[in-house]
Design a protein around this motif. Sequence first.
Motif, PDB file in Angstrom:
ATOM      1  N   PHE A   1      -3.904  -5.490  -3.944  1.00 32.43           N
ATOM      2  CA  PHE A   1      -3.837  -4.182  -3.305  1.00 32.43           C
ATOM      3  C   PHE A   1      -4.296  -3.136  -4.305  1.00 32.43           C
ATOM      4  CE2 PHE A   1      -0.644  -7.055  -1.759  1.00 32.43           C
ATOM      5  CZ  PHE A   1      -0.849  -7.021  -0.396  1.00 32.43           C
TER       6      PHE A   1
ATOM      7  N   VAL B   1      -5.158   1.115  -4.788  1.00 30.79           N
ATOM      8  CA  VAL B   1      -5.212   2.509  -4.366  1.00 30.79           C
ATOM      9  C   VAL B   1      -5.617   3.289  -5.612  1.00 30.79           C
ATOM     10  CG1 VAL B   1      -3.958   4.507  -3.470  1.00 30.79           C
ATOM     11  CG2 VAL B   1      -3.400   2.203  -2.631  1.00 30.79           C
TER      12      VAL B   1
ATOM     13  N   TYR C   1       0.837  -1.207   0.000  1.00 32.00           N
ATOM     14  CA  TYR C   1       0.000   0.000   0.000  1.00 32.00           C
ATOM     15  C   TYR C   1       0.867   1.251   0.000  1.00 32.00           C
ATOM     16  CZ  TYR C   1      -4.440  -2.394   0.408  1.00 32.00           C
ATOM     17  OH  TYR C   1      -5.532  -3.158   0.149  1.00 32.00           O
TER      18      TYR C   1
ATOM     19  N   PHE D   1      -5.886   1.017   4.859  1.00 33.13           N
ATOM     20  CA  PHE D   1      -6.264   0.292   3.646  1.00 33.13           C
ATOM     21  C   PHE D   1      -6.520  -1.155   4.038  1.00 33.13           C
ATOM     22  CE2 PHE D   1      -3.730   3.816   2.116  1.00 33.13           C
ATOM     23  CZ  PHE D   1      -4.450   4.253   1.006  1.00 33.13           C
TER      24      PHE D   1
END
Length: 157
Positions: free
Chosen positions: A100, A102, A65, A124
């Motif tokens: 993951f 973002v 992250y 997260f």
Amino acid sequence: MRITPRRLAIGMSLWIPNLCSGIRIRRFADDWTHATVELHVNPITRNYVKTAFGGSMSAMTDPYYFMLVMHQLGRDYVVWDTRGEIEFIKPGRGVLTAHFHVSPEQAQDLRERARGGAKVLQWFETEITDADGDTVARVRREVYVREKRRVTQAREG
């Protein structure tokens, strides 16, 4: 030489702590919005009861992250992985996978909140799944973001 997502995935897979822990980085997206990481459970990476060692599952989620955030925000920001939590749901066997994400919108929100040198802490979440798609563990990682002082001072001065 500029680091590319492909080079970083290869380098992280060959990095001794990951290599010896059975952790393989399958992919970083070209726009740094997502990454896919696998943990291969084998005699070296399993625990006493022959399932995935919890430390390896935690390690497979450690830096991704913060790396995605760091690459999206650029060099004007300090980005750290500060905390992690893991909830084990069921024994992990075989190949375990974590994704993951973002989004650019999340990165922009962090950029705006960190403007002026403000300290931003953002959680997260992801799941580690087995080959059947069953959740083995739920993981939370906290990322610290702050605009670098030189950037803030340049804007103010």
